[in-house]
Design a protein around this motif. Structure first.
Motif, PDB file in Angstrom:
ATOM      1  N   ILE A   1       0.850  -1.193   0.000  1.00 18.64           N
ATOM      2  CA  ILE A   1       0.000   0.000   0.000  1.00 18.64           C
ATOM      3  C   ILE A   1       0.886   1.243   0.000  1.00 18.64           C
ATOM      4  O   ILE A   1       1.823   1.340   0.808  1.00 18.64           O
ATOM      5  CB  ILE A   1      -0.920   0.012   1.230  1.00 18.64           C
ATOM      6  CG1 ILE A   1      -1.925  -1.129   1.163  1.00 18.64           C
ATOM      7  CG2 ILE A   1      -1.648   1.344   1.351  1.00 18.64           C
ATOM      8  CD1 ILE A   1      -2.810  -1.240   2.384  1.00 18.64           C
ATOM      9  N   PRO A   2       0.639   2.195  -0.882  1.00 14.43           N
ATOM     10  CA  PRO A   2       1.422   3.445  -0.858  1.00 14.43           C
ATOM     11  C   PRO A   2       1.073   4.260   0.383  1.00 14.43           C
ATOM     12  O   PRO A   2       0.193   5.120   0.358  1.00 14.43           O
ATOM     13  CB  PRO A   2       1.003   4.145  -2.156  1.00 14.43           C
ATOM     14  CG  PRO A   2      -0.365   3.601  -2.447  1.00 14.43           C
ATOM     15  CD  PRO A   2      -0.374   2.193  -1.954  1.00 14.43           C
ATOM     16  N   GLY A   3       1.751   3.945   1.454  1.00 11.50           N
ATOM     17  CA  GLY A   3       1.380   4.494   2.754  1.00 11.50           C
ATOM     18  C   GLY A   3       1.367   6.007   2.825  1.00 11.50           C
ATOM     19  O   GLY A   3       0.486   6.601   3.448  1.00 11.50           O
ATOM     20  N   PHE A   4       2.358   6.663   2.197  1.00 14.82           N
ATOM     21  CA  PHE A   4       2.412   8.122   2.284  1.00 14.82           C
ATOM     22  C   PHE A   4       1.210   8.750   1.599  1.00 14.82           C
ATOM     23  O   PHE A   4       0.652   9.738   2.079  1.00 14.82           O
ATOM     24  CB  PHE A   4       3.717   8.632   1.665  1.00 14.82           C
ATOM     25  CG  PHE A   4       3.969  10.090   1.936  1.00 14.82           C
ATOM     26  CD1 PHE A   4       4.320  10.522   3.205  1.00 14.82           C
ATOM     27  CD2 PHE A   4       3.845  11.025   0.928  1.00 14.82           C
ATOM     28  CE1 PHE A   4       4.552  11.859   3.467  1.00 14.82           C
ATOM     29  CE2 PHE A   4       4.082  12.368   1.174  1.00 14.82           C
ATOM     30  CZ  PHE A   4       4.428  12.783   2.455  1.00 14.82           C
ATOM     31  N   VAL A   5       0.800   8.154   0.469  1.00 17.73           N
ATOM     32  CA  VAL A   5      -0.388   8.659  -0.227  1.00 17.73           C
ATOM     33  C   VAL A   5      -1.623   8.481   0.651  1.00 17.73           C
ATOM     34  O   VAL A   5      -2.480   9.376   0.741  1.00 17.73           O
ATOM     35  CB  VAL A   5      -0.568   7.932  -1.571  1.00 17.73           C
ATOM     36  CG1 VAL A   5      -1.859   8.377  -2.249  1.00 17.73           C
ATOM     37  CG2 VAL A   5       0.626   8.180  -2.479  1.00 17.73           C
TER      38      VAL A   5
ATOM     39  N   TYR B   1      -1.526   7.526  12.697  1.00 16.35           N
ATOM     40  CA  TYR B   1      -1.569   7.261  11.260  1.00 16.35           C
ATOM     41  C   TYR B   1      -0.219   6.730  10.774  1.00 16.35           C
ATOM     42  O   TYR B   1      -0.143   5.747  10.031  1.00 16.35           O
ATOM     43  CB  TYR B   1      -1.901   8.531  10.470  1.00 16.35           C
ATOM     44  CG  TYR B   1      -3.202   9.191  10.823  1.00 16.35           C
ATOM     45  CD1 TYR B   1      -4.276   8.455  11.318  1.00 16.35           C
ATOM     46  CD2 TYR B   1      -3.372  10.559  10.658  1.00 16.35           C
ATOM     47  CE1 TYR B   1      -5.472   9.067  11.635  1.00 16.35           C
ATOM     48  CE2 TYR B   1      -4.571  11.183  10.978  1.00 16.35           C
ATOM     49  CZ  TYR B   1      -5.613  10.430  11.475  1.00 16.35           C
ATOM     50  OH  TYR B   1      -6.800  11.046  11.791  1.00 16.35           O
ATOM     51  N   ILE B   2       0.848   7.409  11.192  1.00 17.90           N
ATOM     52  CA  ILE B   2       2.187   7.027  10.735  1.00 17.90           C
ATOM     53  C   ILE B   2       2.552   5.631  11.225  1.00 17.90           C
ATOM     54  O   ILE B   2       3.070   4.801  10.469  1.00 17.90           O
ATOM     55  CB  ILE B   2       3.227   8.061  11.228  1.00 17.90           C
ATOM     56  CG1 ILE B   2       2.985   9.410  10.543  1.00 17.90           C
ATOM     57  CG2 ILE B   2       4.648   7.577  10.958  1.00 17.90           C
ATOM     58  CD1 ILE B   2       3.823  10.542  11.107  1.00 17.90           C
ATOM     59  N   GLY B   3       2.273   5.350  12.504  1.00 15.42           N
ATOM     60  CA  GLY B   3       2.621   4.057  13.064  1.00 15.42           C
ATOM     61  C   GLY B   3       1.899   2.904  12.398  1.00 15.42           C
ATOM     62  O   GLY B   3       2.477   1.829  12.179  1.00 15.42           O
ATOM     63  N   VAL B   4       0.628   3.112  12.029  1.00 16.80           N
ATOM     64  CA  VAL B   4      -0.174   2.048  11.424  1.00 16.80           C
ATOM     65  C   VAL B   4       0.378   1.625  10.066  1.00 16.80           C
ATOM     66  O   VAL B   4       0.190   0.476   9.642  1.00 16.80           O
ATOM     67  CB  VAL B   4      -1.645   2.505  11.303  1.00 16.80           C
ATOM     68  CG1 VAL B   4      -2.447   1.585  10.404  1.00 16.80           C
ATOM     69  CG2 VAL B   4      -2.290   2.569  12.681  1.00 16.80           C
TER      70      VAL B   4
ATOM     71  N   THR C   1       8.503  11.505   8.319  1.00 18.81           N
ATOM     72  CA  THR C   1       7.176  11.443   7.714  1.00 18.81           C
ATOM     73  C   THR C   1       6.292  12.576   8.215  1.00 18.81           C
ATOM     74  O   THR C   1       5.576  13.224   7.441  1.00 18.81           O
ATOM     75  CB  THR C   1       6.506  10.093   8.027  1.00 18.81           C
ATOM     76  OG1 THR C   1       7.357   9.035   7.589  1.00 18.81           O
ATOM     77  CG2 THR C   1       5.160   9.986   7.329  1.00 18.81           C
ATOM     78  N   ALA C   2       6.331  12.825   9.526  1.00 19.07           N
ATOM     79  CA  ALA C   2       5.534  13.912  10.095  1.00 19.07           C
ATOM     80  C   ALA C   2       5.964  15.259   9.529  1.00 19.07           C
ATOM     81  O   ALA C   2       5.124  16.108   9.212  1.00 19.07           O
ATOM     82  CB  ALA C   2       5.659  13.908  11.618  1.00 19.07           C
ATOM     83  N   ALA C   3       7.281  15.463   9.397  1.00 18.34           N
ATOM     84  CA  ALA C   3       7.779  16.725   8.839  1.00 18.34           C
ATOM     85  C   ALA C   3       7.315  16.905   7.398  1.00 18.34           C
ATOM     86  O   ALA C   3       6.989  18.025   6.978  1.00 18.34           O
ATOM     87  CB  ALA C   3       9.308  16.760   8.923  1.00 18.34           C
ATOM     88  N   SER C   4       7.274  15.818   6.632  1.00 13.55           N
ATOM     89  CA  SER C   4       6.806  15.894   5.245  1.00 13.55           C
ATOM     90  C   SER C   4       5.337  16.292   5.185  1.00 13.55           C
ATOM     91  O   SER C   4       4.938  17.136   4.373  1.00 13.55           O
ATOM     92  CB  SER C   4       7.018  14.548   4.543  1.00 13.55           C
ATOM     93  OG  SER C   4       8.381  14.171   4.551  1.00 13.55           O
TER      94      SER C   4
END
Length: 314
Positions: free
Chosen positions: A154-158, A178-181, A244-247
């Protein structure tokens, strides 16, 4: 044995590597890095661990203790607009006269919080699935592997962008969740591989023959022999969650009720800090994120050398 080669952490939009060489403890040993004093001895003499720890702890202390010494709140109009760094404003002010240093200190707290929570969620999910899949095997292993592979592709960032854009709940804890999942699949696969190698050891067979339950064996026999590996894994998850959070914050999908380093960069871009020459507005948050994440990865390399006797420098 040593761990697997570096692998990307899928679904987060960032690169994260598996701990490259954390050695497993000898059979029956419950101290993954050997004797605690010996491990501490080598850790204090490893420049990568020392430098990385000093930088990370320095930023952490600044984020925790800095607010006690600040005169201005992050969003207060505290001084003249676009003022360069001075004694009153160490990092200058924004185009609205807000104290950049106050925003930086507040951003550090959010950065460490999202790293801790996001990395913790991913670690708990990944390690739990990896332990159970590796130890039980059979149909359970196949089902958990299928789940891992599904999340892996799954494209997680999307997905994170979609969730943040449409769910409407934007807070640091929710962002970390969200990030951890979407950050645990590579952890599950790595832990599963290590568990597979441990479950055939003699001390595991002895515990099984003694009638000890699966949960107890995993908690008392398997996990303690992987503590060094698990700790290094968490360090990588911590750094990956921060990136990821910074992005997300930088593209405007971060928490709306808290200041963060990514949000500082977002606001600097929105109000043309680069074109106006306000370097003191956009350089500190970017440099802060770079130093924190870079130090975590450098520390991870040093920990690899500390925990793996073959890599230690005597």
């Amino acid at each position: 044995m040593t761990a697997t080669q570096p692998a990307a952490a899928p679904g987060t939009g960032t690169e994260a590597t598996e701990p490259p060489g954390a050695a497993l403890a000898p059979s029956g040993s419950r101290k993954p890095g050997g004797d605690a004093r010996e491990t501490l001895y080598f850790a204090l003499r490893n420049p990568k661990v020392v430098i990385g720890s000093v930088v990370v702890l320095g930023f952490l202390l600044l984020g925790l203790l800095g607010p006690l010494f600040l005169k201005n709140a992050p969003m207060d109009y505290a001084g003249p607009p676009m003022a360069p760094p001075s004694a009153d404003f160490p990092f200058g002010t924004t185009t609205f006269g807000q104290d950049v240093f106050a925003q930086f200190v507040a951003g550090l707290r959010s950065t460490f919080l999202v790293g801790l929570l996001g990395g913790g969620v991913a670690a708990v999910i990944g390690m739990a699935i990896g332990f159970v899949a590796g130890y039980r095997g059979g149909l359970i292993d196949e089902l958990l592997n299928m789940l891992t592979n599904v999340v892996l592709v799954i494209p997680g960032f999307v997905v994170l962008i979609i969730i943040n854009a449409y769910l409407g709940v934007r807070s640091v804890p929710m962002q970390a969740l969200y990030i951890g999942v979407f950050s645990w699949p590579w952890v599950a696969r790595a832990v599963r591989a290590q568990t597979l190698s441990l479950r055939s050891r003699d001390f595991i067979d002895l515990a099984r023959l003694s009638g000890v339950g699966v949960g107890t064996i995993l908690r008392r026999e398997v996990a303690p022999n992987m503590y060094s590996y698990l700790f290094m894994t968490f360090v990588l998850l911590f750094g990956g969650s921060i990136l990821t959070a910074a992005s997300l914050d930088f593209i405007g999908l971060g928490p709306t009720n808290a200041m963060s380093l990514g949000l500082m960069m977002n606001q600097a871009v929105q109000w043309s800090a680069l074109h106006l020459g306000l370097w003191w507005w956009f350089i500190p948050p970017g440099l802060g994120i770079t130093l924190i994440v870079g130090s975590l990865y450098i520390m991870n390399v040093g920990l690899d050398e500390v925990f793996n006797p073959k890599l230690r420098e005597m």
